[in-house]
Design a protein around this motif. Structure first.
Motif, PDB file in Angstrom:
ATOM      1  N   ALA A  44       0.844  -1.197   0.000  1.00 10.60           N
ATOM      2  CA  ALA A  44       0.000   0.000   0.000  1.00 10.60           C
ATOM      3  C   ALA A  44       0.874   1.240   0.000  1.00 10.60           C
ATOM      4  O   ALA A  44       2.092   1.166   0.195  1.00 10.60           O
ATOM      5  N   GLY A  45       0.234   2.363  -0.180  1.00 11.01           N
ATOM      6  CA  GLY A  45       0.897   3.658  -0.109  1.00 11.01           C
ATOM      7  C   GLY A  45       0.242   4.620  -1.076  1.00 11.01           C
ATOM      8  O   GLY A  45      -0.325   4.205  -2.083  1.00 11.01           O
ATOM      9  N   PRO A  46       0.299   5.911  -0.766  1.00 12.72           N
ATOM     10  CA  PRO A  46      -0.338   6.902  -1.633  1.00 12.72           C
ATOM     11  C   PRO A  46       0.305   6.925  -3.016  1.00 12.72           C
ATOM     12  O   PRO A  46       1.489   6.627  -3.163  1.00 12.72           O
ATOM     13  N   THR A  47      -0.521   7.259  -4.000  1.00 12.49           N
ATOM     14  CA  THR A  47      -0.039   7.312  -5.374  1.00 12.49           C
ATOM     15  C   THR A  47      -0.357   8.675  -5.966  1.00 12.49           C
ATOM     16  O   THR A  47      -1.519   9.078  -5.985  1.00 12.49           O
ATOM     17  N   ASP A  48       0.660   9.368  -6.420  1.00 10.90           N
ATOM     18  CA  ASP A  48       0.512  10.600  -7.193  1.00 10.90           C
ATOM     19  C   ASP A  48       0.858  10.216  -8.628  1.00 10.90           C
ATOM     20  O   ASP A  48       2.010  10.344  -9.065  1.00 10.90           O
ATOM     21  N   ALA A  49      -0.141   9.675  -9.340  1.00  9.25           N
ATOM     22  CA  ALA A  49       0.073   9.021 -10.639  1.00  9.25           C
ATOM     23  C   ALA A  49       0.332  10.025 -11.755  1.00  9.25           C
ATOM     24  O   ALA A  49      -0.540  10.347 -12.567  1.00  9.25           O
ATOM     25  N   ARG A  50       1.557  10.530 -11.779  1.00  7.96           N
ATOM     26  CA  ARG A  50       2.017  11.434 -12.832  1.00  7.96           C
ATOM     27  C   ARG A  50       3.536  11.373 -12.858  1.00  7.96           C
ATOM     28  O   ARG A  50       4.176  11.012 -11.861  1.00  7.96           O
ATOM     29  N   VAL A  51       4.116  11.694 -13.998  1.00 10.78           N
ATOM     30  CA  VAL A  51       5.582  11.733 -14.089  1.00 10.78           C
ATOM     31  C   VAL A  51       6.096  12.754 -13.064  1.00 10.78           C
ATOM     32  O   VAL A  51       5.601  13.879 -12.991  1.00 10.78           O
ATOM     33  N   GLY A  52       7.046  12.331 -12.256  1.00 15.82           N
ATOM     34  CA  GLY A  52       7.575  13.171 -11.192  1.00 15.82           C
ATOM     35  C   GLY A  52       6.843  12.995  -9.875  1.00 15.82           C
ATOM     36  O   GLY A  52       7.326  13.424  -8.836  1.00 15.82           O
ATOM     37  N   GLY A  53       5.664  12.356  -9.908  1.00 19.98           N
ATOM     38  CA  GLY A  53       4.923  12.074  -8.689  1.00 19.98           C
ATOM     39  C   GLY A  53       5.565  10.908  -7.953  1.00 19.98           C
ATOM     40  O   GLY A  53       6.565  10.330  -8.394  1.00 19.98           O
ATOM     41  N   CYS A  54       4.981  10.556  -6.839  1.00 23.76           N
ATOM     42  CA  CYS A  54       5.535   9.467  -6.030  1.00 23.76           C
ATOM     43  C   CYS A  54       4.528   8.345  -5.880  1.00 23.76           C
ATOM     44  O   CYS A  54       3.328   8.570  -5.878  1.00 23.76           O
ATOM     45  N   ILE A  55       5.071   7.155  -5.735  1.00 27.44           N
ATOM     46  CA  ILE A  55       4.273   5.996  -5.363  1.00 27.44           C
ATOM     47  C   ILE A  55       4.794   5.558  -3.993  1.00 27.44           C
ATOM     48  O   ILE A  55       5.985   5.308  -3.813  1.00 27.44           O
ATOM     49  N   GLY A  56       3.899   5.560  -3.028  1.00 30.48           N
ATOM     50  CA  GLY A  56       4.266   5.173  -1.676  1.00 30.48           C
ATOM     51  C   GLY A  56       4.192   3.664  -1.518  1.00 30.48           C
ATOM     52  O   GLY A  56       3.321   3.012  -2.098  1.00 30.48           O
ATOM     53  N   LEU A  57       5.098   3.114  -0.744  1.00 27.26           N
ATOM     54  CA  LEU A  57       5.165   1.669  -0.529  1.00 27.26           C
ATOM     55  C   LEU A  57       5.343   1.386   0.962  1.00 27.26           C
ATOM     56  O   LEU A  57       6.244   1.935   1.595  1.00 27.26           O
ATOM     57  N   THR A  58       4.473   0.548   1.495  1.00 27.30           N
ATOM     58  CA  THR A  58       4.585   0.113   2.885  1.00 27.30           C
ATOM     59  C   THR A  58       4.567  -1.401   2.901  1.00 27.30           C
ATOM     60  O   THR A  58       3.610  -2.023   2.447  1.00 27.30           O
ATOM     61  N   TRP A  83       8.341   3.792   2.401  1.00 32.71           N
ATOM     62  CA  TRP A  83       9.156   4.704   1.617  1.00 32.71           C
ATOM     63  C   TRP A  83       8.382   5.061   0.358  1.00 32.71           C
ATOM     64  O   TRP A  83       7.295   4.569   0.131  1.00 32.71           O
ATOM     65  N   SER A  84       8.945   5.932  -0.451  1.00 31.40           N
ATOM     66  CA  SER A  84       8.298   6.264  -1.716  1.00 31.40           C
ATOM     67  C   SER A  84       9.323   6.249  -2.828  1.00 31.40           C
ATOM     68  O   SER A  84      10.530   6.402  -2.593  1.00 31.40           O
ATOM     69  N   GLU A  85       8.830   6.020  -4.010  1.00 32.64           N
ATOM     70  CA  GLU A  85       9.657   6.006  -5.218  1.00 32.64           C
ATOM     71  C   GLU A  85       9.092   7.019  -6.209  1.00 32.64           C
ATOM     72  O   GLU A  85       7.899   7.341  -6.172  1.00 32.64           O
ATOM     73  N   ARG A  86       9.963   7.501  -7.088  1.00 35.67           N
ATOM     74  CA  ARG A  86       9.579   8.516  -8.071  1.00 35.67           C
ATOM     75  C   ARG A  86       9.021   7.851  -9.325  1.00 35.67           C
ATOM     76  O   ARG A  86       9.616   6.924  -9.868  1.00 35.67           O
ATOM     77  N   ILE A  87       7.879   8.337  -9.768  1.00 34.72           N
ATOM     78  CA  ILE A  87       7.272   7.832 -11.000  1.00 34.72           C
ATOM     79  C   ILE A  87       7.985   8.461 -12.197  1.00 34.72           C
ATOM     80  O   ILE A  87       8.110   9.678 -12.269  1.00 34.72           O
ATOM     81  N   THR A  88       8.469   7.609 -13.096  1.00 35.08           N
ATOM     82  CA  THR A  88       9.229   8.064 -14.258  1.00 35.08           C
ATOM     83  C   THR A  88       8.426   8.034 -15.549  1.00 35.08           C
ATOM     84  O   THR A  88       8.756   8.734 -16.500  1.00 35.08           O
ATOM     85  N   ARG A  89       7.380   7.212 -15.581  1.00 34.69           N
ATOM     86  CA  ARG A  89       6.446   7.152 -16.715  1.00 34.69           C
ATOM     87  C   ARG A  89       5.057   6.882 -16.169  1.00 34.69           C
ATOM     88  O   ARG A  89       4.891   6.038 -15.291  1.00 34.69           O
ATOM     89  N   CYS A  90       4.079   7.579 -16.722  1.00 37.97           N
ATOM     90  CA  CYS A  90       2.699   7.349 -16.318  1.00 37.97           C
ATOM     91  C   CYS A  90       1.813   7.662 -17.517  1.00 37.97           C
ATOM     92  O   CYS A  90       1.659   8.828 -17.894  1.00 37.97           O
ATOM     93  N   GLU A  91       1.292   6.597 -18.111  1.00 40.65           N
ATOM     94  CA  GLU A  91       0.424   6.707 -19.275  1.00 40.65           C
ATOM     95  C   GLU A  91      -0.827   5.870 -19.002  1.00 40.65           C
ATOM     96  O   GLU A  91      -0.955   4.743 -19.471  1.00 40.65           O
ATOM     97  N   PRO A  92      -1.740   6.411 -18.170  1.00 34.77           N
ATOM     98  CA  PRO A  92      -2.929   5.648 -17.792  1.00 34.77           C
ATOM     99  C   PRO A  92      -3.752   5.240 -19.010  1.00 34.77           C
ATOM    100  O   PRO A  92      -3.911   6.041 -19.918  1.00 34.77           O
ATOM    101  N   PRO A  93      -4.273   4.064 -19.037  1.00 37.86           N
ATOM    102  CA  PRO A  93      -4.124   2.951 -18.101  1.00 37.86           C
ATOM    103  C   PRO A  93      -3.132   1.904 -18.606  1.00 37.86           C
ATOM    104  O   PRO A  93      -3.319   0.716 -18.342  1.00 37.86           O
ATOM    105  N   ASN A  94      -2.088   2.332 -19.315  1.00 38.75           N
ATOM    106  CA  ASN A  94      -1.215   1.347 -19.964  1.00 38.75           C
ATOM    107  C   ASN A  94       0.202   1.230 -19.428  1.00 38.75           C
ATOM    108  O   ASN A  94       0.779   0.149 -19.511  1.00 38.75           O
ATOM    109  N   VAL A  95       0.783   2.300 -18.900  1.00 38.92           N
ATOM    110  CA  VAL A  95       2.183   2.237 -18.473  1.00 38.92           C
ATOM    111  C   VAL A  95       2.371   2.977 -17.153  1.00 38.92           C
ATOM    112  O   VAL A  95       1.916   4.112 -16.997  1.00 38.92           O
ATOM    113  N   LEU A  96       3.036   2.301 -16.237  1.00 38.58           N
ATOM    114  CA  LEU A  96       3.454   2.908 -14.979  1.00 38.58           C
ATOM    115  C   LEU A  96       4.874   2.443 -14.717  1.00 38.58           C
ATOM    116  O   LEU A  96       5.148   1.237 -14.711  1.00 38.58           O
TER     117      LEU A  96
END
Length: 179
Positions: A44-58, A83-96
């Motif tokens: 789990a973890g919050p998701t800011d689903a955009r390039v440069g956003g973060c994906i949270g991981l617990t 922790w969180s990781e940086r989103i480098t690609r986000c093309e909903p609903p096909n690429v994350l």
């Protein structure tokens, strides 16, 4: 008989897992970006689903089994680690795609394509691994988490995540010996 639902490749630098999932692309995408759905198969973890956003991981892998299963000793110190990781690609609903260990352990990319009949072909690629140790560790993890994802999407239970994980590590070790 060839298993056309799974294709796995493992080298010390790159992992690639392909799965045919019994759900449309939009549904599988939700399992990637919705924190509650992602918690049922990965973390789990919050998701800011955009390039440069973060994906949270617990890490709460105790939650991945449907019954109480003890966490193996080597993984106990990580329970609850966030922790969180940086989103480098986000093309909903096909690429994350996102970094792993801030890029020190590479990048993870999920690609989703329509496979017809309300099915999705998921390809997970983890590049930039630091050698066989990373390939075994991450390979066993991704393989077992994808097994849980398949079950959750089908509405099935997961008796023992850690048993799946042990089987996955053995499979990846065998693959790495052949690479």
């Amino acid at each position: 008989m060839t298993d056309t639902r799974h294709t796995d490749q493992a080298t010390p630098a790159t992992l690639r897992f392909e799965r045919l999932l019994d759900a449309p692309v939009d549904r599988v995408w939700q399992f990637l970006v919705d924190p509650e759905l992602r918690a049922r198969w990965f973390m789990a973890g919050p998701t800011d689903a955009r390039v440069g956003g973060c994906i949270g991981l617990t890490m709460d892998h105790d939650r991945l089994s449907d019954r109480e299963v003890p966490t193996p000793e080597p993984y106990r110190p990580y329970i609850g680690h966030s922790w969180s990781e940086r989103i480098t690609r986000c093309e909903p609903p096909n690429v994350l795609a996102f970094t792993w260990e801030n890029g020190d352990a590479g990048e993870v990319t999920f690609e989703l394509t329509d496979a017809g009949n309300d099915r999705t072909r998921l390809v997970l690629t983890h590049t930039g691994l630091r050698g066989p140790g990373d390939a075994l560790n991450f390979g066993g993890g991704w393989h077992s988490h994808l097994a849980v994802l398949e079950r959750r999407i089908r509405g099935e239970g997961v008796e023992d995540f850690w048993a799946l994980h042990a089987q996955a590590e053995a499979r990846i070790a065998e693959m790495l010996q052949r690479s």
